[in-house]
Design a protein around this motif. Structure first.
Motif, PDB file in Angstrom:
ATOM      1  N   MET A 167      42.918  13.672  42.312  1.00 43.98           N
ATOM      2  CA  MET A 167      42.668  15.153  42.294  1.00 43.98           C
ATOM      3  C   MET A 167      42.084  15.492  40.970  1.00 43.98           C
ATOM      4  N   GLU A 168      40.957  14.834  40.400  1.00 40.93           N
ATOM      5  CA  GLU A 168      40.527  14.798  39.016  1.00 40.93           C
ATOM      6  C   GLU A 168      39.516  15.479  38.696  1.00 40.93           C
ATOM      7  N   ARG A 169      38.828  16.377  39.656  1.00 40.45           N
ATOM      8  CA  ARG A 169      37.821  17.328  39.415  1.00 40.45           C
ATOM      9  C   ARG A 169      38.549  18.752  39.374  1.00 40.45           C
ATOM     10  N   CYS A 170      38.510  18.935  38.023  1.00 37.31           N
ATOM     11  CA  CYS A 170      39.360  20.276  37.649  1.00 37.31           C
ATOM     12  C   CYS A 170      38.430  21.560  37.190  1.00 37.31           C
ATOM     13  N   VAL A 171      38.676  22.693  37.652  1.00 35.44           N
ATOM     14  CA  VAL A 171      37.906  23.965  37.204  1.00 35.44           C
ATOM     15  C   VAL A 171      39.011  24.638  36.434  1.00 35.44           C
ATOM     16  N   LEU A 172      38.762  25.520  35.607  1.00 38.89           N
ATOM     17  CA  LEU A 172      39.615  26.425  34.905  1.00 38.89           C
ATOM     18  C   LEU A 172      39.143  27.875  35.268  1.00 38.89           C
ATOM     19  N   ASN A 173      40.435  28.435  36.022  1.00 38.60           N
ATOM     20  CA  ASN A 173      40.019  29.884  36.282  1.00 38.60           C
ATOM     21  C   ASN A 173      41.062  30.909  35.516  1.00 38.60           C
ATOM     22  N   ILE A 174      40.522  32.070  35.050  1.00 37.81           N
ATOM     23  CA  ILE A 174      41.198  33.253  34.753  1.00 37.81           C
ATOM     24  C   ILE A 174      40.884  34.339  35.649  1.00 37.81           C
ATOM     25  N   VAL A 175      41.993  35.124  36.216  1.00 39.94           N
ATOM     26  CA  VAL A 175      41.984  36.155  37.137  1.00 39.94           C
ATOM     27  C   VAL A 175      43.251  36.998  36.532  1.00 39.94           C
ATOM     28  N   LEU A 176      42.747  38.353  36.706  1.00 42.07           N
ATOM     29  CA  LEU A 176      43.859  39.178  36.104  1.00 42.07           C
ATOM     30  C   LEU A 176      44.889  39.471  37.161  1.00 42.07           C
ATOM     31  N   PRO A 177      46.264  39.060  36.985  1.00 37.46           N
ATOM     32  CA  PRO A 177      47.001  39.273  38.070  1.00 37.46           C
ATOM     33  C   PRO A 177      47.278  40.527  38.596  1.00 37.46           C
ATOM     34  N   GLN A 178      47.688  40.608  39.821  1.00 35.36           N
ATOM     35  CA  GLN A 178      48.011  42.020  40.589  1.00 35.36           C
ATOM     36  C   GLN A 178      49.311  42.240  40.384  1.00 35.36           C
ATOM     37  N   PRO A 179      49.846  43.522  40.345  1.00 37.62           N
ATOM     38  CA  PRO A 179      51.304  44.062  40.407  1.00 37.62           C
ATOM     39  C   PRO A 179      51.765  43.897  41.821  1.00 37.62           C
ATOM     40  N   SER A 180      53.069  43.772  42.102  1.00 38.12           N
ATOM     41  CA  SER A 180      53.424  43.445  43.146  1.00 38.12           C
ATOM     42  C   SER A 180      55.011  44.189  43.188  1.00 38.12           C
ATOM     43  N   GLU A 181      55.703  44.234  44.213  1.00 35.12           N
ATOM     44  CA  GLU A 181      56.813  44.944  44.381  1.00 35.12           C
ATOM     45  C   GLU A 181      58.084  44.282  43.501  1.00 35.12           C
ATOM     46  N   HIS A 182      57.901  42.814  43.496  1.00 35.87           N
ATOM     47  CA  HIS A 182      58.794  42.280  42.596  1.00 35.87           C
ATOM     48  C   HIS A 182      58.127  41.483  41.153  1.00 35.87           C
ATOM     49  N   ASP A 184      55.420  42.345  37.836  1.00 36.73           N
ATOM     50  CA  ASP A 184      54.527  43.371  37.111  1.00 36.73           C
ATOM     51  C   ASP A 184      53.904  42.759  35.985  1.00 36.73           C
ATOM     52  N   PRO A 185      52.801  42.242  36.010  1.00 29.85           N
ATOM     53  CA  PRO A 185      51.899  41.660  34.926  1.00 29.85           C
ATOM     54  C   PRO A 185      51.757  42.247  33.475  1.00 29.85           C
ATOM     55  N   ALA A 186      52.050  43.604  33.735  1.00 35.15           N
ATOM     56  CA  ALA A 186      51.975  44.257  32.316  1.00 35.15           C
ATOM     57  C   ALA A 186      50.455  44.101  31.695  1.00 35.15           C
ATOM     58  N   VAL A 187      49.556  44.102  32.385  1.00 37.52           N
ATOM     59  CA  VAL A 187      48.097  43.751  32.035  1.00 37.52           C
ATOM     60  C   VAL A 187      47.567  44.892  30.922  1.00 37.52           C
ATOM     61  N   LYS A 188      47.150  44.368  29.884  1.00 39.11           N
ATOM     62  CA  LYS A 188      46.427  45.118  28.800  1.00 39.11           C
ATOM     63  C   LYS A 188      45.267  44.294  28.358  1.00 39.11           C
ATOM     64  N   LEU A 189      44.150  45.035  28.387  1.00 41.68           N
ATOM     65  CA  LEU A 189      42.723  44.336  28.213  1.00 41.68           C
ATOM     66  C   LEU A 189      41.776  45.287  27.469  1.00 41.68           C
ATOM     67  N   SER A 190      41.195  44.571  26.593  1.00 43.30           N
ATOM     68  CA  SER A 190      40.088  45.289  26.132  1.00 43.30           C
ATOM     69  C   SER A 190      38.980  44.706  26.886  1.00 43.30           C
ATOM     70  N   ASP A 191      38.229  45.536  27.911  1.00 41.27           N
ATOM     71  CA  ASP A 191      37.276  44.859  28.764  1.00 41.27           C
ATOM     72  C   ASP A 191      35.887  45.214  28.321  1.00 41.27           C
ATOM     73  N   PRO A 192      34.941  44.058  28.327  1.00 42.44           N
ATOM     74  CA  PRO A 192      35.550  42.611  28.775  1.00 42.44           C
ATOM     75  C   PRO A 192      35.728  41.928  27.414  1.00 42.44           C
ATOM     76  N   SER A 193      36.539  40.838  27.674  1.00 39.10           N
ATOM     77  CA  SER A 193      36.698  40.108  26.487  1.00 39.10           C
ATOM     78  C   SER A 193      36.328  38.557  26.649  1.00 39.10           C
ATOM     79  N   LEU A 194      35.888  38.024  25.502  1.00 38.81           N
ATOM     80  CA  LEU A 194      35.258  36.640  25.754  1.00 38.81           C
ATOM     81  C   LEU A 194      36.420  35.851  25.095  1.00 38.81           C
ATOM     82  N   VAL A 195      36.804  34.663  25.767  1.00 35.70           N
ATOM     83  CA  VAL A 195      37.817  33.816  25.312  1.00 35.70           C
ATOM     84  C   VAL A 195      37.328  32.386  25.330  1.00 35.70           C
ATOM     85  N   ASP A 196      37.244  31.849  24.086  1.00 38.66           N
ATOM     86  CA  ASP A 196      36.992  30.455  24.000  1.00 38.66           C
ATOM     87  C   ASP A 196      38.254  29.646  24.359  1.00 38.66           C
ATOM     88  N   VAL A 197      37.736  28.667  24.888  1.00 40.22           N
ATOM     89  CA  VAL A 197      39.009  27.718  25.583  1.00 40.22           C
ATOM     90  C   VAL A 197      38.619  26.188  24.917  1.00 40.22           C
TER      91      VAL A 197
END
Length: 292
Positions: A167-182, A184-197
């Motif tokens: 399983m050696e074909r990899c793709v990196l993803n970033i998705v802002l997590p959504q809050p649920s009942e249990h 809280d991702p406590a998202v704070k974002l300067s929209d949009p933000s460019l992130v070097d990896v």
């Protein structure tokens, strides 16, 4: 005949009166020697039992009071090794077994178990781990949340263990997590933000059980991709190779071309829908004629 005080008349031999008196006279006997011995033994047993109970009670009270007023300073710590442990290869000879298979496997969503932060102004690149512990009636509880924090002052280092075989074909993803009942991702974002990896020069495992491995961030090796973190939707890298059973270590930094960059959220691999920073691993055919 007058009886003096010094002499008492003896009864006649074989007198029936004397026999009757002897028969009617009640017998009186004191306690036997065996009874007196058993009684003394029981008394001594009760005495020493009472002494034992008193000593045991006093000793327990002393231990309790000592633990209350003089609690020990010993804290249990995990076993730490100074060397790099060898992980056995669980996929040995699977390439030969699966060489001619046509079975297709579903992609794997892989979250980083290790997420650490470092200050960009620290030349030594010393890392720390943000945690989200909270007090409960049972004590402090540390959930399985991981902190992704990328600003002009702070970078985040993540390490993935590449899962499963072929399983050696990899793709990196970033998705802002959504809050649920249990959760809280406590998202704070300067929209949009460019992130070097950045790919880091760290082929071995970062672990609290390996002495010094989590102290300082490894050196940067090459820029893997630049992701855009935005409320508008997810962002992903192009495909890259991730060797089965090995480690992929990345550093997330604000891109120099992104003004006001700030990404701050918590992620939990069990939260639904799937969100946060993660790798999706896709199947690759095993190389023909080789052995893992």
């Amino acid at each position: 005949m007058r009886q003096s005080s010094e002499y008492i008349a003896l009864p006649a031999r074989n007198s029936s009166e004397d026999l009757l008196e002897a028969t009617d006279r009640p017998r009186t006997r004191g306690p036997s020697a065996r009874a007196r011995y058993e009684s003394g033994s029981n008394d001594r047993l009760v005495f020493w039992a009472a002494i034992g109970v008193a000593c045991s009670t006093a000793f327990s009270a002393i231990l309790f009071l000592t633990s209350v007023f003089y609690p020990p300073d010993v804290v249990a710590s995990p076993r730490v090794t100074s060397g790099i442990p060898h992980r056995p290869n669980p996929y040995r000879y699977l390439d030969g077994i699966l060489a001619n298979t046509t079975q297709k496997f579903d992609p794997i969503t892989n979250f980083p178990p290790v997420v650490l932060q470092l200050n960009n102004t620290d030349a030594s690149r010393r890392m720390r781990e943000d945690e989200r512990g909270r007090a409960t009636e049972f004590g402090t509880v540390y959930p399985d949340d991981r902190h992704i924090l990328v600003t002009d002052k702070v970078s985040t280092v993540v390490q993935f263990r590449n899962l499963d075989y072929a399983m050696e074909r990899c793709v990196l993803n970033i998705v802002l997590p959504q809050p649920s009942e249990h959760f809280d991702p406590a998202v704070k974002l300067s929209d949009p933000s460019l992130v070097d990896v950045w790919l880091l020069d760290a082929p071995t495992e970062l672990s609290r059980y390996i002495s010094g491995s989590m102290d300082y961030a490894p050196k940067r090796r090459e820029l893997l991709t630049t992701l855009t973190s935005s409320y508008a939707g997810p962002s992903h890298s192009s495909e890259f190779h991730c060797t089965s059973g090995m480690f992929t270590t990345l550093e997330l930094t604000c891109s120099p071309t992104s003004s006001g960059c700030s990404v701050d959220f918590w992620q939990d691999q069990r939260a639904k829908p799937v969100g946060g920073l993660h790798i999706v691993q896709h199947p690759t055919p095993p190389p023909a004629g080789s052995h893992v």
